[in-house]
Design an enzyme around this catalytic site. Structure first.
Site, PDB file in Angstrom:
ATOM      1  N   GLY A 245       0.813  -1.213   0.000  1.00 31.84           N
ATOM      2  CA  GLY A 245       0.000   0.000   0.000  1.00 31.84           C
ATOM      3  C   GLY A 245       0.845   1.261   0.000  1.00 31.84           C
ATOM      4  NE  ARG A 246       3.867   1.914   5.127  1.00 33.88           N
ATOM      5  CZ  ARG A 246       4.333   2.339   6.262  1.00 33.88           C
ATOM      6  NH1 ARG A 246       4.718   3.584   6.379  1.00 33.88           N
ATOM      7  NH2 ARG A 246       4.420   1.538   7.285  1.00 33.88           N
TER       8      ARG A 246
ATOM      9  CG  ASP B 160      -0.339   8.814   3.889  1.00 35.51           C
ATOM     10  OD1 ASP B 160       0.129   7.649   3.995  1.00 35.51           O
ATOM     11  OD2 ASP B 160       0.019   9.743   4.624  1.00 35.51           O
ATOM     12  N   GLY B 161      -0.142   6.099   1.504  1.00 37.47           N
ATOM     13  CA  GLY B 161       0.982   5.548   0.757  1.00 37.47           C
ATOM     14  C   GLY B 161       2.333   6.099   1.187  1.00 37.47           C
TER      15      GLY B 161
ATOM     16  NE  ARG C 195      11.095  -3.426   2.834  1.00 36.70           N
ATOM     17  CZ  ARG C 195       9.956  -3.659   3.481  1.00 36.70           C
ATOM     18  NH1 ARG C 195       9.919  -3.584   4.799  1.00 36.70           N
ATOM     19  NH2 ARG C 195       8.859  -3.940   2.835  1.00 36.70           N
TER      20      ARG C 195
ATOM     21  NE  ARG D 166       5.314  -8.543   1.842  1.00 36.34           N
ATOM     22  CZ  ARG D 166       5.719  -7.567   2.632  1.00 36.34           C
ATOM     23  NH1 ARG D 166       5.367  -7.573   3.895  1.00 36.34           N
ATOM     24  NH2 ARG D 166       6.458  -6.589   2.170  1.00 36.34           N
TER      25      ARG D 166
ATOM     26  CG  ASP E  66       0.959  -8.428   6.812  1.00 36.45           C
ATOM     27  OD1 ASP E  66       0.477  -8.917   7.842  1.00 36.45           O
ATOM     28  OD2 ASP E  66       1.236  -7.217   6.709  1.00 36.45           O
ATOM     29  CG  ASN E  67       4.532  -7.460   8.892  1.00 34.31           C
ATOM     30  OD1 ASN E  67       4.394  -7.087   7.739  1.00 34.31           O
ATOM     31  ND2 ASN E  67       4.031  -6.806   9.917  1.00 34.31           N
TER      32      ASN E  67
ATOM     33  CG  ASP F 269       6.880  -5.062   6.544  1.00 38.98           C
ATOM     34  OD1 ASP F 269       7.658  -4.472   5.772  1.00 38.98           O
ATOM     35  OD2 ASP F 269       5.721  -5.378   6.217  1.00 38.98           O
TER      36      ASP F 269
HETATM   37  P1  AMP Z   1       2.597  -2.861   7.959  1.00 34.98           P
HETATM   38  O1  AMP Z   1       1.909  -2.699   9.268  1.00 34.98           O
HETATM   39  O2  AMP Z   1       3.578  -1.775   7.629  1.00 34.98           O
HETATM   40  O3  AMP Z   1       3.170  -4.221   7.776  1.00 34.98           O
HETATM   41  O4  AMP Z   1       1.465  -2.691   6.853  1.00 34.98           O
HETATM   42  C1  AMP Z   1       0.292  -3.475   6.809  1.00 34.98           C
HETATM   43  C2  AMP Z   1      -0.478  -3.127   5.559  1.00 34.98           C
HETATM   44  O5  AMP Z   1      -0.911  -1.767   5.584  1.00 34.98           O
HETATM   45  C3  AMP Z   1       0.304  -3.286   4.270  1.00 34.98           C
HETATM   46  O6  AMP Z   1      -0.595  -3.720   3.277  1.00 34.98           O
HETATM   47  C4  AMP Z   1       0.785  -1.885   3.994  1.00 34.98           C
HETATM   48  O7  AMP Z   1       1.053  -1.674   2.627  1.00 34.98           O
HETATM   49  C5  AMP Z   1      -0.398  -1.062   4.460  1.00 34.98           C
HETATM   50  N1  AMP Z   1      -0.029   0.306   4.858  1.00 34.98           N
HETATM   51  C6  AMP Z   1       0.664   0.650   5.957  1.00 34.98           C
HETATM   52  N2  AMP Z   1       0.823   1.987   6.009  1.00 34.98           N
HETATM   53  C7  AMP Z   1       0.227   2.499   4.908  1.00 34.98           C
HETATM   54  C8  AMP Z   1       0.033   3.821   4.395  1.00 34.98           C
HETATM   55  N3  AMP Z   1       0.509   4.898   5.021  1.00 34.98           N
HETATM   56  N4  AMP Z   1      -0.628   3.946   3.227  1.00 34.98           N
HETATM   57  C9  AMP Z   1      -1.120   2.883   2.586  1.00 34.98           C
HETATM   58  N5  AMP Z   1      -0.989   1.617   3.022  1.00 34.98           N
HETATM   59  C10 AMP Z   1      -0.330   1.421   4.171  1.00 34.98           C
HETATM   60 MG    MG Z   2       3.839  -5.413   6.578  1.00 31.65          MG
END
Ligand code: AMP
Ligand code: MG
Length: 499
Positions: free
Chosen positions: A95-96, A128-129, A179, A186, A255-256, A265
């Site tokens: 997502g980002r 917001d990505g 990265r 995953r 997913d991590n 992550d």
């Molecule tokens: P994470 O907790 O970083 O492992 O992210 C979990 C999920 O949320 C993944 O699909 C990420 O791509 C998404 N995600 C986390 N932060 C953002 C963000 N600021 N904008 C869009 N997607 C996000």
């Molecule tokens: Mg993640």
């Protein structure tokens, strides 16, 4: 943005982009206003076949910020699902993050180069990505520290400021980390296709994972069983290393959990100070699901989700659904012994034991129990064991215990065990110092470094902490503050995910 950069040469050789359309969304990083370089990892760049000075040019910085697409890059956001705190989300995905492509490094292996914080993708949902500066610096620093501590991990190639604010609980500077990973597959990538009952894609993904990370499985009689065995073994060894170092990942969602067996992550991660198995740092982990002591068990839970996704492939291999289930259980059951073997070996090294005796785990458990009762610092206690031997005095370690006699009692038992070892004291001390670091990225120092950067645009503490943690096993004069646990007023009790 479509301009192809010519003077920054990244030897891309992409394979994930060749996988079918279901695996990813082709999307470019989004533009940012005013890219500014924070850091390039020179050694890692060279290892990847990239000239670090090229990354420092204005054009290089534009690439690291997502404003330009490097020649050979085929940016994409990967699709994946995941269990977040045991709750299944069928579509997560990058997502980002933006996978720029892959390169073959000096070790002959393939690595992903990915921008994290590069703007919205079709998987962004309401996000917001973007990434805030603090989490980018934390991931940069902690992942590089983990690497020198000998833990399989993603790496940090670069960090840039975007010049755009991101809105979280407050308005923060936006940043992007570049990265590097053995891959970004995953457990959740397998779950994505399993949830859609798309067995062909599960097979494509499994074959891709075997080819990339478990080549021996390709020749195995039962290749998908061999893949499961391989991932179970690498994850067991990974979490054993975390436990040896007092590392708490913080968000062990499926997913991590990487298929390659790397730490991935970095969010609300931290190194434990006072030893307690229930230690948690993440502000949202209210039930302690991802506490220090739960990490091996949670890894098995995550691997069980992986095994479930592989069942349709294993069924063909094993001849029946029942036989596939039995094989999956057998594979998962191997986790415990692989983990214990690695964990006990790690503890033995920390205690200075080169031979194996049945009571060794109990000896280590006795020390840990006393550490918990006496709020002894995890890192310092193990480090000071070598000083106890060097100085022939319990004080260096005993002084870390609320009741020093608790350590002294254990030390007597330890000395009796050491007397049965063949090594010289000098050899033992050197081996112990190579097993227990003196410098780890302590959470209050990480927070202090982030505050300086975010509030005062001061990156000197980041550079300093990076430098100190780059040489973690040799104690140096003048760096005492980097060895000390947080004083009560410095303590960071919760780390926000910082998304
Ligand atoms: P994470 O907790 O970083 O492992 O992210 C979990 C999920 O949320 C993944 O699909 C990420 O791509 C998404 N995600 C986390 N932060 C953002 C963000 N600021 N904008 C869009 N997607 C996000
Ligand atoms: Mg993640």
């Amino acid at each position: 943005m479509e301009t192809t950069a010519a003077t920054v040469r990244i030897p891309f050789d992409n394979t994930y982009a060749r996988l079918p359309g279901e695996f990813h969304a082709r999307v470019n990083p989004q533009q940012v206003r005013a890219p500014r370089l924070i850091k390039v990892n020179d050694a890692l760049a060279r290892f990847l076949g990239i000239d670090p000075d090229e990354l420092r040019t204005p054009e290089g910085v534009e690439i690291l910020a997502g404003n330009r697409i490097a020649e050979g890059s085929e940016p994409l956001a990967a699709a994946y699902a995941g269990h977040q705190y045991a709750h299944f989300v069928p579509t997560l995905g990058d997502g980002r993050a933006n996978l720029l492509g892959e390169v073959i490094a000096q070790d002959g292996k393939r690595y992903d180069i990915q921008l994290k914080g590069a703007g919205p993708t079709p998987f962004s949902r309401r996000g917001d990505g973007r990434a805030a500066l603090g989490p980018v610096l934390r991931e940069y620093l902690v992942s590089e520290a983990m690497n020198v501590l000998g833990v399989p991990t993603t790496r940090a190639l670069a960090a840039v400021l975007t010049g755009d604010p991101v809105i979280r609980e407050e308005v923060l500077p936006g940043a992007i980390i570049t990265r590097v990973a053995a891959s970004h597959m995953r457990v959740g990538t397998f779950e994505y296709f399993a949830a859609r009952k798309d067995v062909d894609s599960i097979r494509t993904l499994a074959d891709y994972a075997i080819n990339r990370h478990y080549p021996d499985a390709a020749d195995a009689h039962k290749r998908y069983r061999a893949l499961l065995d391989g991932v179970v073994a690498r994850q067991a060894q990974l979490v054993a290393r975390w436990m040896d170092l007092g590392f708490i990942h913080g968000v062990m969602n499926t997913d991590n959990t990487s298929i390659s067996g790397e730490t991935i992550d970095y969010g609300p991660c931290a190194f434990m100070e006072a030893y307690h198995p229930g230690t948690v740092f993440s502000s949202i982990d209210r039930n302690g699901r991802y506490s220090y002591g739960n990490q091996p068990g949670i890894t098995v839970w995550n691997l069980s989700r992986f095994a479930e996704a592989l069942l349709p492939l294993m069924e063909t291999e094993e001849g029946s659904a029942e036989a596939a289930m039995a094989a999956a259980y057998e594979a998962l059951n191997a986790f415990q012994s692989t983990f214990e073997t690695a964990h006990v070996a790690g503890l033995r090294r920390k205690l200075g034991l080169q031979t194996e005796q049945p009571g060794d785990l109990d000896l280590a458990a006795d020390l840990l129990q006393r550490m918990a009762e006496n709020t002894a610092d995890f890192t310092l206690t193990f480090r000071r064991l070598a000083d106890v031997l060097a100085q022939r005095d319990d004080y260096p370690a005993a002084s870390l215990f609320r009741d020093p006699s608790s350590f002294t009692q254990w030390s007597q038992r330890w000395q009796l065990r050491l007397a049965q070892e063949g090594t010289t004291t000098e050899e033992r001390i050197a081996a112990m110092r190579a097993a227990s670091p003196i410098y780890i990225p302590r959470n209050h120092l990480v927070q202090e470094m982030i505050d300086a950067a975010v509030q005062r645009d001061d990156f000197a503490p980041f550079e300093k902490l990076l430098q100190v943690t780059a040489d973690p096993f040799t104690e140096h004069e003048g760096l005492k503050r980097y060895t000390q646990p947080a004083r009560p007023e410095e303590r960071v009790t919760a780390t926000f995910c910082g998304t």
